[in-house]
Scaffold this active site. Structure first.
Site, mmCIF file in Angstrom:
data_model
loop_
_atom_site.group_PDB
_atom_site.id
_atom_site.type_symbol
_atom_site.label_atom_id
_atom_site.label_comp_id
_atom_site.label_asym_id
_atom_site.label_seq_id
_atom_site.Cartn_x
_atom_site.Cartn_y
_atom_site.Cartn_z
ATOM 1 C CB SER A 87 -21.576 2.599 -4.659
ATOM 2 O OG SER A 87 -22.532 2.209 -3.717
ATOM 3 C CB ILE A 99 -14.391 -2.212 -6.542
ATOM 4 C CG1 ILE A 99 -13.617 -3.357 -7.205
ATOM 5 C CG2 ILE A 99 -15.352 -2.734 -5.482
ATOM 6 C CD1 ILE A 99 -14.476 -4.430 -7.868
ATOM 7 C CD GLU A 127 -2.459 1.840 0.442
ATOM 8 O OE1 GLU A 127 -3.316 1.138 -0.082
ATOM 9 O OE2 GLU A 127 -2.212 3.019 0.081
ATOM 10 N NE ARG A 143 -20.654 7.751 -6.198
ATOM 11 C CZ ARG A 143 -20.875 9.028 -5.941
ATOM 12 N NH1 ARG A 143 -20.093 9.964 -6.444
ATOM 13 N NH2 ARG A 143 -21.871 9.394 -5.159
ATOM 14 C CG HIS A 154 -26.045 -0.281 -0.794
ATOM 15 N ND1 HIS A 154 -26.914 0.783 -0.854
ATOM 16 C CD2 HIS A 154 -24.812 0.249 -0.973
ATOM 17 C CE1 HIS A 154 -26.247 1.900 -1.069
ATOM 18 N NE2 HIS A 154 -24.955 1.606 -1.134
ATOM 19 C CE LYS A 214 -26.234 3.791 -4.384
ATOM 20 N NZ LYS A 214 -25.499 2.851 -5.213
HETATM 21 C C1 LIG Z 1 -19.035 8.851 -2.581
HETATM 22 C C2 LIG Z 1 -19.003 7.366 -2.419
HETATM 23 C C3 LIG Z 1 -20.026 6.701 -1.752
HETATM 24 C C4 LIG Z 1 -20.015 5.325 -1.626
HETATM 25 N N1 LIG Z 1 -20.957 4.733 -0.858
HETATM 26 C C5 LIG Z 1 -20.929 3.394 -0.696
HETATM 27 C C6 LIG Z 1 -21.857 2.769 0.156
HETATM 28 O O1 LIG Z 1 -22.621 3.413 0.849
HETATM 29 N N2 LIG Z 1 -21.884 1.418 0.205
HETATM 30 C C7 LIG Z 1 -21.050 0.659 -0.550
HETATM 31 O O2 LIG Z 1 -21.181 -0.566 -0.529
HETATM 32 N N3 LIG Z 1 -20.084 1.232 -1.299
HETATM 33 C C8 LIG Z 1 -19.999 2.580 -1.379
HETATM 34 N N4 LIG Z 1 -19.040 3.187 -2.111
HETATM 35 C C9 LIG Z 1 -18.059 2.357 -2.799
HETATM 36 C C10 LIG Z 1 -16.919 1.919 -1.885
HETATM 37 O O3 LIG Z 1 -16.476 2.994 -1.103
HETATM 38 C C11 LIG Z 1 -15.796 1.383 -2.759
HETATM 39 O O4 LIG Z 1 -16.322 0.376 -3.598
HETATM 40 C C12 LIG Z 1 -14.649 0.796 -1.977
HETATM 41 O O5 LIG Z 1 -14.225 1.646 -0.949
HETATM 42 C C13 LIG Z 1 -13.501 0.529 -2.940
HETATM 43 O O6 LIG Z 1 -12.432 -0.003 -2.224
HETATM 44 P P1 LIG Z 1 -11.063 -0.324 -2.943
HETATM 45 O O7 LIG Z 1 -10.276 -1.136 -1.991
HETATM 46 O O8 LIG Z 1 -11.322 -0.895 -4.299
HETATM 47 O O9 LIG Z 1 -10.400 1.095 -3.231
HETATM 48 P P2 LIG Z 1 -9.548 2.070 -2.285
HETATM 49 O O10 LIG Z 1 -10.129 2.213 -0.957
HETATM 50 O O11 LIG Z 1 -9.324 3.320 -3.074
HETATM 51 O O12 LIG Z 1 -8.179 1.300 -2.127
HETATM 52 C C14 LIG Z 1 -7.228 1.231 -3.174
HETATM 53 C C15 LIG Z 1 -5.860 1.368 -2.546
HETATM 54 O O13 LIG Z 1 -4.869 1.140 -3.546
HETATM 55 C C16 LIG Z 1 -3.754 1.956 -3.226
HETATM 56 N N5 LIG Z 1 -2.928 2.145 -4.417
HETATM 57 C C17 LIG Z 1 -3.268 2.764 -5.566
HETATM 58 N N6 LIG Z 1 -2.216 2.761 -6.424
HETATM 59 C C18 LIG Z 1 -1.198 2.120 -5.795
HETATM 60 C C19 LIG Z 1 0.155 1.812 -6.158
HETATM 61 N N7 LIG Z 1 0.664 2.175 -7.329
HETATM 62 N N8 LIG Z 1 0.932 1.147 -5.261
HETATM 63 C C20 LIG Z 1 0.425 0.773 -4.027
HETATM 64 N N9 LIG Z 1 -0.852 1.072 -3.636
HETATM 65 C C21 LIG Z 1 -1.646 1.721 -4.507
HETATM 66 C C22 LIG Z 1 -4.391 3.265 -2.761
HETATM 67 O O14 LIG Z 1 -3.503 4.025 -1.986
HETATM 68 C C23 LIG Z 1 -5.612 2.774 -1.996
HETATM 69 O O15 LIG Z 1 -5.375 2.695 -0.608
HETATM 70 C C24 LIG Z 1 -18.988 4.567 -2.225
HETATM 71 C C25 LIG Z 1 -17.935 5.239 -2.859
HETATM 72 C C26 LIG Z 1 -17.922 6.618 -2.910
HETATM 73 C C27 LIG Z 1 -16.748 7.322 -3.483
#
Ligand SMILES: Cc1cc2nc3c(=O)[nH]c(=O)nc-3n(C[C@H](O)[C@H](O)[C@H](O)COP(=O)(O)OP(=O)(O)OC[C@H]3O[C@@H](n4cnc5c(N)ncnc54)[C@H](O)[C@@H]3O)c2cc1C
Length: 485
Positions: free
Chosen positions: A336, A334, A31, A310, A49, A249
């Site tokens: 919402s 990935i 990370e 998002r 949800h 939504k």
């Molecule tokens: C406004 C909003 C509202 C939402 N509401 C909901 C909800 O109510 N319910 C629901 O189910 N979902 C919701 N979501 C969706 C949900 O938040 C996401 O689907 C989820 O957090 C995605 O997680 P992730 O691990 O894919 O991404 P992230 O949390 O972004 O994690 C990706 C990680 O990869 C790391 N990374 C990137 N590039 C590199 C690299 N080169 N080297 C090392 N590390 C790297 C980043 O630093 C980051 O920590 C919402 C999203 C948003 C933005």
């Protein structure tokens, strides 16, 4: 050599790491930031949800219904904070009511549970502050709220306890396929792994392109929020969505797991993936839209605004699977309901690895549990006095707004993940989450981190690289002539 290297410590990377920690595998999460849950996972609505909203036939629909069903057991095992509050989708006129029927049907097809269409009056019996203009609502009893970052921390801590390595400040800058494995070039040197899982959120398209798989793009879609003080919790303890218009939504009003009220988000494509600024005009629009559902929104009770982006892909659905490059798995796009879906996606990814030929032998020592925090704010006087008699650090309150003791902060520091920032403590204990937003407790928190980890005060950041709270000691500057003091 690692069996699996997971790129990204958001809720997706941490959920996969915990799932893989059930097996005898050597797994590392890399990370680039200072902690887990530092990007999209830290700023979203926090809704688990019901699984009725995402279209049937899409991965989003399938995984959200499955993920929702996993939350109660996950909470029992990991104690991260989940409340099954139920949710409403409200219609304000007859024209909107068919949307509720459509969602109900879609939910049944997805396998969502606890769905029922109710009258506006019945909804108001459950939530008296709901607008009088609401004519009907789709009620979902299995929907709930969680703390996305506490969930990610819990998943990561449990994975670490079961042998997964977490490497922070480790940015992946290039990936090479060498015969039967990969070399990831990172800011902390090369990492070799048989399998790479790309869970890099907004940047998953860049990571995928590093091995030549550039057939999708991730477009940031921003959502801004306002958070209201806990004394506004009377407004609603049910998640309130409005009937969708143009596929969105819309603005929701929701309790958080810790009994604040959250209003938002908007949904606007932006140019910069990491632009998380909030703007007064969007905030004003959100508050206006939220007031349609609940007319008691008191703007003087706003304690914070924030924004999250998002990771919307141009494919319009989650992208999950092994790529043409054998051993490289994308878990991308990935957006919402990614938080809801994360535990179910993690199981699916383990199945994919099995199909790819990776041997998954159950680890007999796997422990699915994580000990809960001793939260002094939730204790009766007798319980608290007994605890303080045994462990006096629980009697020293560090964050007055949220009543967080030194004992809780010390506990957070020694749970298996490296702690180097004030925000890491905020995510785990809520120190700094209250009305003063850390104005009083941040220096005390820094002192405790420094004492417990051996880091100097200057090395401790607010939220990772570039956010140093102290640059030098004023006495040093004075000794040099006072110019910098
Ligand atoms: C406004 C909003 C509202 C939402 N509401 C909901 C909800 O109510 N319910 C629901 O189910 N979902 C919701 N979501 C969706 C949900 O938040 C996401 O689907 C989820 O957090 C995605 O997680 P992730 O691990 O894919 O991404 P992230 O949390 O972004 O994690 C990706 C990680 O990869 C790391 N990374 C990137 N590039 C590199 C690299 N080169 N080297 C090392 N590390 C790297 C980043 O630093 C980051 O920590 C919402 C999203 C948003 C933005």
């Amino acid at each position: 050599m690692l069996d699996v290297c997971i790129v990204g410590g958001g809720v997706i990377g941490t959920a996969i790491s915990r799932e893989l920690s059930r097996y005898q595998l050597k797994v590392r999460v890399v990370e680039r930031n200072e902690d887990v849950a530092t990007e999209t996972t830290k700023a979203n609505s926090g809704i688990v949800h019901g699984g009725y909203d995402a279209a049937h036939g899409k991965l989003k629909g399938f995984f959200s219904a499955k993920g929702n069903a996993m939350y109660p057991q996950l909470e029992e095992e990991l104690h991260f904070g989940f409340r099954q509050t139920g949710s409403f989708v409200v219609a304000f006129n007859e024209g909107q009511e068919p949307e509720l029927d459509r969602l109900l049907e879609n939910g049944i097809k997805n396998g969502a549970r606890g769905l029922e269409i109710i009258s506006g009056d019945r909804a108001r019996e459950m939530e008296p502050h709901l607008s009088k203009s609401v004519t009907k609502a789709l009620y979902c009893s299995t929907a709930g709220v969680t703390s996305p970052y506490e969930l990610s921390v819990a998943l990561a801590e449990n994975a670490a306890k079961n042998g997964v390595e977490y490497s922070f400040y480790t940015e992946v800058n290039g990936i090479e396929k060498v015969e039967d494995h990969f070399i990831l070039h990172t800011s902390k040197g090369p990492v070799e792994a048989k399998v790479v899982i790309n869970a890099a959120g907004l940047y998953a398209d860049r990571i995928s392109a590093m091995i030549g798989e550039d057939d999708f793009t991730i477009n940031p879609r921003q959502g801004q929020y306002v958070l209201l003080d806990k004394d506004q919790a009377f407004m609603t303890d049910t998640v309130i969505f409005q009937a969708p218009e143009n596929g969105s939504k819309g603005v929701l009003v929701t309790p958080t797991v810790h009994h604040n009220i959250l209003v938002g988000p908007n949904s606007d494509y932006i140019d910069e993936k990491n632009d998380v600024a909030t703007t007064s005009d969007v905030i004003a629009k959100i508050l206006k839209a939220g007031s349609k559902s609940i007319d008691a929104i008191n703007t003087r009770k706003v304690i914070r605004s924030f924004s999250g982006n998002r990771a919307s892909s141009d494919r319009g659905d989650f992208i999950i699977g092994e790529t043409k490059v054998k051993g490289f798995v994308n878990v991308a796009g990935i957006e919402s309901p990614g938080l809801t879906s994360a535990p179910a996606i993690a199981i699916h990814v383990a199945d994919i690895l099995k199909e790819m030929g990776l041997e998954l032998t159950a680890d007999p020592n796997f422990d699915p549990t994580r000990k809960p925090y001793k939260r002094i704010a939730d204790m009766e006087a007798e319980e608290l006095n007994n605890l303080i008699a045994e462990e006096p650090a629980y009697g020293r309150v560090i964050c007055r707004c949220e009543s967080i003791s030194e004992g809780e902060i010390v506990d957070a520091i020694h749970r298996g993940l490296p702690i180097t920032s004030v925000d890491a403590i905020k995510k785990r204990t809520r120190a700094g989450m209250g009305r003063c937003q850390g104005g009083f407790c941040a220096p005390r928190v820094m002192e405790i981190i420094s004492r417990e980890t051996g880091l100097s005060m200057e090395e401790i950041t607010k939220q990772g690289e570039g956010s140093y709270l102290l640059t030098k000691r004023s006495k040093d500057a004075l000794e040099k002539g006072g110019q910098d003091a």
